[in-house]
Design a protein around this motif. Structure first.
Motif, PDB file in Angstrom:
ATOM      1  N   ALA A   1       0.834  -1.203   0.000  1.00  0.00           N
ATOM      2  CA  ALA A   1       0.000   0.000   0.000  1.00  0.00           C
ATOM      3  C   ALA A   1       0.865   1.247   0.000  1.00  0.00           C
ATOM      4  O   ALA A   1       1.824   1.346   0.788  1.00  0.00           O
ATOM      5  CB  ALA A   1      -0.929   0.005   1.212  1.00  0.00           C
ATOM      6  N   LEU A   2       0.530   2.183  -0.885  1.00  0.00           N
ATOM      7  CA  LEU A   2       1.142   3.514  -0.877  1.00  0.00           C
ATOM      8  C   LEU A   2       0.178   4.445  -0.166  1.00  0.00           C
ATOM      9  O   LEU A   2      -0.943   4.657  -0.615  1.00  0.00           O
ATOM     10  CB  LEU A   2       1.395   3.991  -2.306  1.00  0.00           C
ATOM     11  CG  LEU A   2       1.878   5.444  -2.447  1.00  0.00           C
ATOM     12  CD1 LEU A   2       3.262   5.611  -1.844  1.00  0.00           C
ATOM     13  CD2 LEU A   2       1.865   5.881  -3.908  1.00  0.00           C
ATOM     14  N   ASP A   3       0.634   5.011   0.951  1.00  0.00           N
ATOM     15  CA  ASP A   3      -0.209   5.889   1.767  1.00  0.00           C
ATOM     16  C   ASP A   3       0.371   7.292   1.726  1.00  0.00           C
ATOM     17  O   ASP A   3       1.477   7.532   2.217  1.00  0.00           O
ATOM     18  CB  ASP A   3      -0.262   5.368   3.206  1.00  0.00           C
ATOM     19  CG  ASP A   3      -1.306   6.089   4.047  1.00  0.00           C
ATOM     20  OD1 ASP A   3      -1.774   7.163   3.612  1.00  0.00           O
ATOM     21  OD2 ASP A   3      -1.653   5.583   5.126  1.00  0.00           O
ATOM     22  N   ARG A   4      -0.378   8.229   1.149  1.00  0.00           N
ATOM     23  CA  ARG A   4       0.084   9.608   1.010  1.00  0.00           C
ATOM     24  C   ARG A   4      -0.829  10.541   1.785  1.00  0.00           C
ATOM     25  O   ARG A   4      -1.126  11.669   1.341  1.00  0.00           O
ATOM     26  CB  ARG A   4       0.135   9.992  -0.460  1.00  0.00           C
ATOM     27  CG  ARG A   4      -1.167   9.738  -1.221  1.00  0.00           C
ATOM     28  CD  ARG A   4      -1.054  10.166  -2.676  1.00  0.00           C
ATOM     29  NE  ARG A   4      -0.761  11.585  -2.783  1.00  0.00           N
ATOM     30  CZ  ARG A   4      -0.193  12.140  -3.845  1.00  0.00           C
ATOM     31  NH1 ARG A   4       0.150  11.408  -4.874  1.00  0.00           N
ATOM     32  NH2 ARG A   4       0.030  13.437  -3.882  1.00  0.00           N
ATOM     33  N   ASP A   5      -1.253  10.116   2.949  1.00  0.00           N
ATOM     34  CA  ASP A   5      -2.241  10.857   3.718  1.00  0.00           C
ATOM     35  C   ASP A   5      -1.812  12.289   4.000  1.00  0.00           C
ATOM     36  O   ASP A   5      -2.633  13.208   3.998  1.00  0.00           O
ATOM     37  CB  ASP A   5      -2.524  10.120   5.028  1.00  0.00           C
ATOM     38  CG  ASP A   5      -3.620  10.792   5.831  1.00  0.00           C
ATOM     39  OD1 ASP A   5      -4.718  10.966   5.268  1.00  0.00           O
ATOM     40  OD2 ASP A   5      -3.378  11.146   6.990  1.00  0.00           O
ATOM     41  N   GLY A   6      -0.537  12.529   4.236  1.00  0.00           N
ATOM     42  CA  GLY A   6      -0.067  13.884   4.527  1.00  0.00           C
ATOM     43  C   GLY A   6       0.160  14.730   3.300  1.00  0.00           C
ATOM     44  O   GLY A   6       0.438  15.926   3.412  1.00  0.00           O
ATOM     45  N   TRP A   7       0.043  14.113   2.106  1.00  0.00           N
ATOM     46  CA  TRP A   7       0.249  14.828   0.850  1.00  0.00           C
ATOM     47  C   TRP A   7      -0.967  14.593  -0.025  1.00  0.00           C
ATOM     48  O   TRP A   7      -0.970  13.752  -0.927  1.00  0.00           O
ATOM     49  CB  TRP A   7       1.534  14.343   0.163  1.00  0.00           C
ATOM     50  CG  TRP A   7       2.735  14.848   0.890  1.00  0.00           C
ATOM     51  CD1 TRP A   7       3.477  15.953   0.599  1.00  0.00           C
ATOM     52  CD2 TRP A   7       3.308  14.281   2.076  1.00  0.00           C
ATOM     53  NE1 TRP A   7       4.473  16.109   1.527  1.00  0.00           N
ATOM     54  CE2 TRP A   7       4.404  15.089   2.448  1.00  0.00           C
ATOM     55  CE3 TRP A   7       3.012  13.174   2.870  1.00  0.00           C
ATOM     56  CZ2 TRP A   7       5.175  14.829   3.559  1.00  0.00           C
ATOM     57  CZ3 TRP A   7       3.780  12.904   3.974  1.00  0.00           C
ATOM     58  CH2 TRP A   7       4.851  13.734   4.312  1.00  0.00           C
ATOM     59  N   PRO A   8      -2.064  15.306   0.252  1.00  0.00           N
ATOM     60  CA  PRO A   8      -3.329  15.028  -0.431  1.00  0.00           C
ATOM     61  C   PRO A   8      -3.230  15.256  -1.930  1.00  0.00           C
ATOM     62  O   PRO A   8      -2.433  16.063  -2.411  1.00  0.00           O
ATOM     63  CB  PRO A   8      -4.304  16.008   0.223  1.00  0.00           C
ATOM     64  CG  PRO A   8      -3.444  17.105   0.760  1.00  0.00           C
ATOM     65  CD  PRO A   8      -2.159  16.465   1.166  1.00  0.00           C
ATOM     66  N   ARG A   9      -4.063  14.516  -2.642  1.00  0.00           N
ATOM     67  CA  ARG A   9      -4.157  14.658  -4.095  1.00  0.00           C
ATOM     68  C   ARG A   9      -5.619  14.675  -4.463  1.00  0.00           C
ATOM     69  O   ARG A   9      -6.412  13.898  -3.941  1.00  0.00           O
ATOM     70  CB  ARG A   9      -3.465  13.481  -4.784  1.00  0.00           C
ATOM     71  CG  ARG A   9      -3.430  13.606  -6.308  1.00  0.00           C
ATOM     72  CD  ARG A   9      -3.440  12.245  -6.963  1.00  0.00           C
ATOM     73  NE  ARG A   9      -3.374  12.338  -8.405  1.00  0.00           N
ATOM     74  CZ  ARG A   9      -4.396  12.660  -9.194  1.00  0.00           C
ATOM     75  NH1 ARG A   9      -5.582  12.936  -8.661  1.00  0.00           N
ATOM     76  NH2 ARG A   9      -4.259  12.714 -10.497  1.00  0.00           N
ATOM     77  N   THR A  10      -5.994  15.554  -5.381  1.00  0.00           N
ATOM     78  CA  THR A  10      -7.388  15.636  -5.807  1.00  0.00           C
ATOM     79  C   THR A  10      -7.862  14.278  -6.303  1.00  0.00           C
ATOM     80  O   THR A  10      -7.213  13.632  -7.121  1.00  0.00           O
ATOM     81  CB  THR A  10      -7.541  16.677  -6.933  1.00  0.00           C
ATOM     82  OG1 THR A  10      -7.094  17.942  -6.449  1.00  0.00           O
ATOM     83  CG2 THR A  10      -8.979  16.780  -7.368  1.00  0.00           C
ATOM     84  N   GLY A  11      -8.979  13.824  -5.774  1.00  0.00           N
ATOM     85  CA  GLY A  11      -9.531  12.543  -6.178  1.00  0.00           C
ATOM     86  C   GLY A  11      -8.986  11.356  -5.417  1.00  0.00           C
ATOM     87  O   GLY A  11      -9.457  10.237  -5.591  1.00  0.00           O
ATOM     88  N   ALA A  12      -7.986  11.576  -4.567  1.00  0.00           N
ATOM     89  CA  ALA A  12      -7.403  10.462  -3.812  1.00  0.00           C
ATOM     90  C   ALA A  12      -8.266  10.148  -2.607  1.00  0.00           C
ATOM     91  O   ALA A  12      -8.672  11.035  -1.866  1.00  0.00           O
ATOM     92  CB  ALA A  12      -5.987  10.815  -3.371  1.00  0.00           C
ATOM     93  N   ARG A  13      -8.557   8.865  -2.423  1.00  0.00           N
ATOM     94  CA  ARG A  13      -9.350   8.432  -1.277  1.00  0.00           C
ATOM     95  C   ARG A  13      -8.621   7.280  -0.584  1.00  0.00           C
ATOM     96  O   ARG A  13      -8.807   6.125  -0.931  1.00  0.00           O
ATOM     97  CB  ARG A  13     -10.748   7.991  -1.723  1.00  0.00           C
ATOM     98  CG  ARG A  13     -11.598   9.120  -2.290  1.00  0.00           C
ATOM     99  CD  ARG A  13     -12.972   8.623  -2.714  1.00  0.00           C
ATOM    100  NE  ARG A  13     -13.824   9.692  -3.198  1.00  0.00           N
ATOM    101  CZ  ARG A  13     -13.831  10.120  -4.448  1.00  0.00           C
ATOM    102  NH1 ARG A  13     -13.023   9.553  -5.334  1.00  0.00           N
ATOM    103  NH2 ARG A  13     -14.631  11.087  -4.830  1.00  0.00           N
ATOM    104  N   GLY A  14      -7.797   7.604   0.371  1.00  0.00           N
ATOM    105  CA  GLY A  14      -7.086   6.579   1.115  1.00  0.00           C
ATOM    106  C   GLY A  14      -5.908   6.020   0.346  1.00  0.00           C
ATOM    107  O   GLY A  14      -5.583   6.460  -0.760  1.00  0.00           O
TER     108      GLY A  14
END
Length: 467
Positions: free
Chosen positions: A387-400
């Motif tokens: 799993a790639l988790d980028r929670d601290g670096w939000p991206r439009t359309g990203a959900r988890g």
């Protein structure tokens, strides 16, 4: 000018293909000629926006060191490509490199014409001079099919003949790939619909969201199976997918693609419009990674888009995709690794090549924010997931997190290629995740690996040298 010669910008990829400034999108026409790899791409030479589409051009002796050349194709005022030289391929036509591309005139309504341009000095290994033909070889889609999207020719060889695919969408919302016989590049014959979205395997794999299939690519594997790659258009660029199967004769001088398996070409959110080079012993693929940030930030940076690292693609016996970085990318590794100890806390360079093997649940932290958030890759051999988790670096359309399932094994190995804001995660040889991650001023690029029995080796990417 070397691709590594850039102004300092931590988000700007230094070693992947992109122009020195302004816009890039689809890779076009990967081609091997006189010992050099040539790669073209959709390019606006005047601004970092999608408009004024030309063909940019780079070449390389080794897939690692790329050199820029002058723009290869420029829209012709009053010509069939006056509103843009759009996507296509390059082929060897009786010793003359020939671009086969989508031309769009000022009256277009989404329907392109198939145009040709020929290298004016075929013996020149740099292929810097091209001359477009004044008349398209195909002026539009075949009658009777209610085609409302028609673009992106791709030429291939099969059973002693030359064929071409064209991406299409129909008035009822069905996507398809059209087939042409083009043994003579100046005389194309429509040879039917190779595959459409009503095929049960395609419908199961791709779903029903796409109204057109763009940038169709087809390549043969060592086992004799064929792989069809398409970009799923739903009114805007969406995602990409692949199908594996067979090419079979059909009717009188036609072919049909019969798929047996398939899936997403890439599990990330920032890859589209891939192009494939079929070599004698392998197939090499590049994709376009767009900007996942506001246009105001793009304008300040002065550049937009990048092509991925070259990937070697094949299939596993079960029909799933096999994918790995091209081995030539090792030429970009520094002489000595910067990390070999999983217990160390190590600063990360702007561009690196990292391999991690996990034998138990393992977390790989790549970036830390001032608030304590971390960009992480989590490997879990017990669950068979990465799993790639980028929670601290939000991206439009990203959900988890982006989670990829892998076959059960005692360990999981991933390879992570980061070049500025471009992150490419290779999960064994089973899957890839391509995402753009932009650093803020106070972010700290730092490697921390936590997991019993984990192994790690990382190299900084540096200007390439010859082996």
């Amino acid at each position: 000018m070397s691709l590594a010669a850039r102004l300092p910008d931590p988000d700007a990829p230094r070693f992947r293909v992109r122009p020195p400034a302004h816009w890039i999108n689809d890779p076009n026409g990967p081609f091997r000629w006189q010992g050099r790899y040539h790669l073209f791409y959709q390019h606006n030479p005047e601004a970092p926006v999608h408009a004024n589409v030309h063909w940019g051009h780079v070449s390389s002796p080794d897939l690692a060191h790329w050199e820029h050349h002058p723009v290869a194709l420029t829209p012709t005022p009053g010509g069939p490509d006056e509103a843009g030289c759009w996507s296509g391929c390059v082929v060897d036509d009786d010793g003359v490199p020939t671009a086969v591309y989508t031309g769009v005139d000022r009256h277009h309504t989404g329907l392109g014409a198939i145009c040709l341009a020929r290298a004016t000095v075929p013996d020149d290994e740099t292929l810097t001079d091209w001359k477009p033909l004044p008349t398209p070889v195909v002026t539009g889609p075949p009658p009777g099919l209610d085609v409302v999207m028609f673009r992106d020719p791709f030429v291939f060889h099969h059973a002693g003949h030359r064929w071409a695919l064209v991406g299409a969408g129909h008035g009822d919302g069905t996507p398809s790939v059209l087939l042409y016989d083009c043994d003579d590049l100046s005389a194309w014959r429509f040879a039917g619909v190779l595959l459409d979205g009503d095929d049960p395997v395609a419908a199961r794999v791709f779903g029903d969201g796409a109204t057109g299939w763009e940038c169709p690519q087809l390549f043969a594997t060592a086992s004799g199976e064929w792989v069809l790659v398409v970009s799923l258009w739903d009114g805007n660029p969406g995602s990409t997918g692949y199908l594996t199967g067979r090419l079979l004769p059909y009717g009188d001088g036609e072919l049909r693609f019969v798929p047996r398996a398939g899936g997403p070409l890439d599990h990330g959110r920032d890859l589209y419009a891939p192009a494939v080079l079929q070599e004698a012993d392998r197939a090499v693929l590049w994709g376009w990674s767009w900007e996942a940030r506001a246009q105001s930030e793009v304008d300040r940076a002065g550049w937009a888009g990048v092509l991925t690292a070259p990937r070697i693609v094949d299939t596993h016996p079960d029909g799933s995709l096999r994918v790995a970085p091209a081995p030539e990318l090792r030429l970009l590794r520094a002489p000595d690794p910067f990390v070999t100890d999983p217990g160390a806390r190590v600063p990360l360079p702007d561009a690196y090549d990292l391999t991690v093997t996990a034998r138990s649940p393992t977390t790989v932290s790549l970036l830390r924010s001032a608030s304590g958030a971390q960009l992480t890759v989590r490997l879990d051999p017990d669950d068979g997931t990465v799993a790639l988790d980028r929670d601290g670096w939000p991206r439009t359309g990203a959900r988890g997190p982006v989670t990829v399932a892998v076959p059960e094994a005692e360990d999981i190995t991933v390879r992570i290629l980061v070049d500025g804001s471009l992150l490419e995660l290779f999960v064994g040889d089973r899957a890839t995740v391509t995402e753009r991650v932009y650093r803020r001023v106070d972010d700290v690029p730092e490697l921390v690996v936590r997991g019993a029995g984990a192994e790690v080796t990382g190299w900084e990417q540096v200007p390439p040298t010859s082996e």
